[in-house]
Scaffold this motif. Sequence first.
Motif, PDB file in Angstrom:
ATOM      1  N   HIS A 268      52.722  43.095  33.966  1.00 43.61           N
ATOM      2  CA  HIS A 268      52.741  43.624  35.297  1.00 43.61           C
ATOM      3  C   HIS A 268      51.461  43.345  36.044  1.00 43.61           C
ATOM      4  N   ALA A 269      51.598  42.679  37.207  1.00 45.19           N
ATOM      5  CA  ALA A 269      50.524  42.241  37.958  1.00 45.19           C
ATOM      6  C   ALA A 269      49.322  43.412  38.435  1.00 45.19           C
ATOM      7  N   ASP A 270      48.135  43.363  38.101  1.00 47.38           N
ATOM      8  CA  ASP A 270      47.231  44.358  38.670  1.00 47.38           C
ATOM      9  C   ASP A 270      45.817  43.865  39.171  1.00 47.38           C
ATOM     10  N   LEU A 271      45.981  42.559  39.520  1.00 50.92           N
ATOM     11  CA  LEU A 271      44.661  41.859  40.135  1.00 50.92           C
ATOM     12  C   LEU A 271      44.741  42.077  41.611  1.00 50.92           C
ATOM     13  N   PRO A 272      43.696  42.513  42.356  1.00 53.69           N
ATOM     14  CA  PRO A 272      43.641  42.765  43.829  1.00 53.69           C
ATOM     15  C   PRO A 272      43.852  41.589  44.443  1.00 53.69           C
ATOM     16  N   LYS A 273      44.260  41.578  45.669  1.00 53.72           N
ATOM     17  CA  LYS A 273      44.368  40.201  46.492  1.00 53.72           C
ATOM     18  C   LYS A 273      42.779  39.345  46.582  1.00 53.72           C
ATOM     19  N   TRP A 274      41.673  40.357  46.697  1.00 53.15           N
ATOM     20  CA  TRP A 274      40.677  39.349  46.706  1.00 53.15           C
ATOM     21  C   TRP A 274      40.316  38.637  45.561  1.00 53.15           C
ATOM     22  N   ALA A 275      40.821  39.279  44.213  1.00 51.35           N
ATOM     23  CA  ALA A 275      40.396  38.415  43.059  1.00 51.35           C
ATOM     24  C   ALA A 275      41.155  37.122  43.166  1.00 51.35           C
ATOM     25  N   LEU A 276      42.379  37.226  43.551  1.00 54.40           N
ATOM     26  CA  LEU A 276      43.354  35.882  43.761  1.00 54.40           C
ATOM     27  C   LEU A 276      42.468  34.838  44.652  1.00 54.40           C
ATOM     28  N   VAL A 277      42.057  35.443  45.658  1.00 53.63           N
ATOM     29  CA  VAL A 277      41.348  34.317  46.459  1.00 53.63           C
ATOM     30  C   VAL A 277      40.194  34.000  46.250  1.00 53.63           C
ATOM     31  N   LEU A 278      39.453  34.753  45.265  1.00 52.77           N
ATOM     32  CA  LEU A 278      38.404  34.205  44.615  1.00 52.77           C
ATOM     33  C   LEU A 278      38.598  33.120  43.385  1.00 52.77           C
ATOM     34  N   GLY A 279      39.727  33.238  43.130  1.00 53.62           N
ATOM     35  CA  GLY A 279      40.271  32.450  42.078  1.00 53.62           C
ATOM     36  C   GLY A 279      40.166  30.942  42.432  1.00 53.62           C
ATOM     37  N   GLY A 280      40.381  30.829  43.667  1.00 58.57           N
ATOM     38  CA  GLY A 280      40.268  29.401  44.169  1.00 58.57           C
ATOM     39  C   GLY A 280      38.847  28.786  44.220  1.00 58.57           C
ATOM     40  N   ILE A 281      38.174  29.615  44.608  1.00 62.22           N
ATOM     41  CA  ILE A 281      36.587  29.158  44.602  1.00 62.22           C
ATOM     42  C   ILE A 281      36.146  28.864  43.097  1.00 62.22           C
TER      43      ILE A 281
END
Length: 426
Positions: A268-281
Motif C-alpha cells: 500500500h502506497a504511503d509516500l507523500p506527493k512531495w517525495a514523488l516529486v523529489l524522486g525526479g530530482i
Amino acid sequence: MGHAAAGLDDLTGFLARLTALMLRSSGEGAYSIERAVSTSAQAFGGQASVVLVPEAAVLSIAAADGRIRTVCVHGLPEVIRLDQAAALKPFLADVKTGRPGVAEADRRLARIEAASPPYPWWLKFLGVLLFSLGFAPLVQPTWYEITTTAVLGAIAAALVVASVHAPRLSKILPLVASAIVSVVTIEVFTDGPAHGGPVLLMLPALFYFVPGDFLSASATELAVGLITTGAIRFVYSIFLLVQLYLGVLMGVFVTGTPLNALFDTAAHADLPKWALVLGGIVFTAGTVLAFAIPHRFFGTLLVLVYATVGVQSLFTELIRETGGTFVAAAVLAAAANLLDRNPGRPPRLILILPGFFTLTVGSLGLRGLTTLAGGYVIEGLQDLQKLITIVTAIAIGLVVGMALTHAPATTRPTSSNAPSMPQRPP
C-alpha cells in the motif's frame, strides 16, 4: 571546406577512430553513426560507406585521389561514458564546417578518447545509488521501498565501481549483482506481503543493469530499417535480462526460499506527493553521475524527465498505459530533436536517456520471468506480453517524434555498386 583534401592513410585513421568511439557510445542506438562518418569524410574531400552491427563496423573509404580502403573497427556498445558523447557534438560540428585539418581533427578526437572520466569513483558510486533511489517510487511508492533501496542500491553501486577495475567481473556483473541483491533482499528485507513481493524490493537496486534502454533501442533500429543492428541488439538485451533472472533464482535457491514467493505483491502506497516529486530530482542527479554526463546539462535533463513522466501519466489516464507510453516517447523524441539543433544543448542521446529510463520497460521483463519461475504462469505471461507491447509503443513513438521534427534520415542509403562510393547529399 577550407583545407586540402586528406590523404587516404590520414582519412582512414581518423574515420576508424571516430567510428569506434561512436560505437562504444551507441547503447541507445546506432542510427546516427553512418551519417556522422559520411559527413566527416566529405568534409575532408573523401567519401565513406558504413556497414554496421552493434559492436563492429566495416568502413569503405575513398580519398580524393580515387584510392579506396576497407577497414573493420570494433566497439562494445554502452552508455557509461556520455561525457565523450557530449564532447563529440561540438567536435563534429567543427569538422563539418571545415575548421580543423584531418591531422588536427584526429588529435582532438584522440584527446576525447583518452580523457579521464569527469567524476571520481565515489561520485559514480553516489550516482548509481541515487539512480536507484530515484526510481524506487515508480516501483512502489512506500517508505519501506526507499529504505530497502538505500541498502541494496549501495551494494549494487559498490559492484559497479569495482567492475571498472575488474574486467572479469564486468563480464558477469548483472548475474553477480542480482544474485547478491536477491540473497540480501530475501534474508533481510522480505517480511510478508505487507511490504511488497521480493522482486519489487529488488528492482530499484537492479535497475542500473536492466536493459530496458537496449530493448527499446533495438526496436527503434528495427523500425527505421537497421535490421541486423536491431536484431543483434535485441538478442543481447535478452541475454542481459536472463543474467538478471538467473541471479535472482540463485538467491532463491541459496536461501531455500520457495519459488512461489516470487509473486509480485504490491504494498500500500504511503509516500507523500512531495517525495514523488523529489524522486525526479534524485533520479536525474543519479543519471548524470552514473553515466558521466556533464553536470551543466542537469537542468535540461530534469525538465525532460518531468515532462516525460507528466505526459505518460496524463495520457495513461486518457488512453491507457500503452497509449500513454507511445505519446510520452513521441514527445520525448520530438523535444530531444528540437533541442539537439542548439549547439549549446546536449546531444540527442543524452537528452533522451533519462526520460527513456523513466518509461521503465525493462523491469517488466524481469518481473515476467521471475513470476513465471514462481509458478504463476498467467501473470508471468501477462508481464511478458506487456513488455512486448510497451517496447513497440516506445519504438514507434520515438520514430514518430523524429519524423514530426524532421530528424536527419536514419535509414541506410543503398547503392548497387558500393565500391564506387557514389555521391551522397550533404
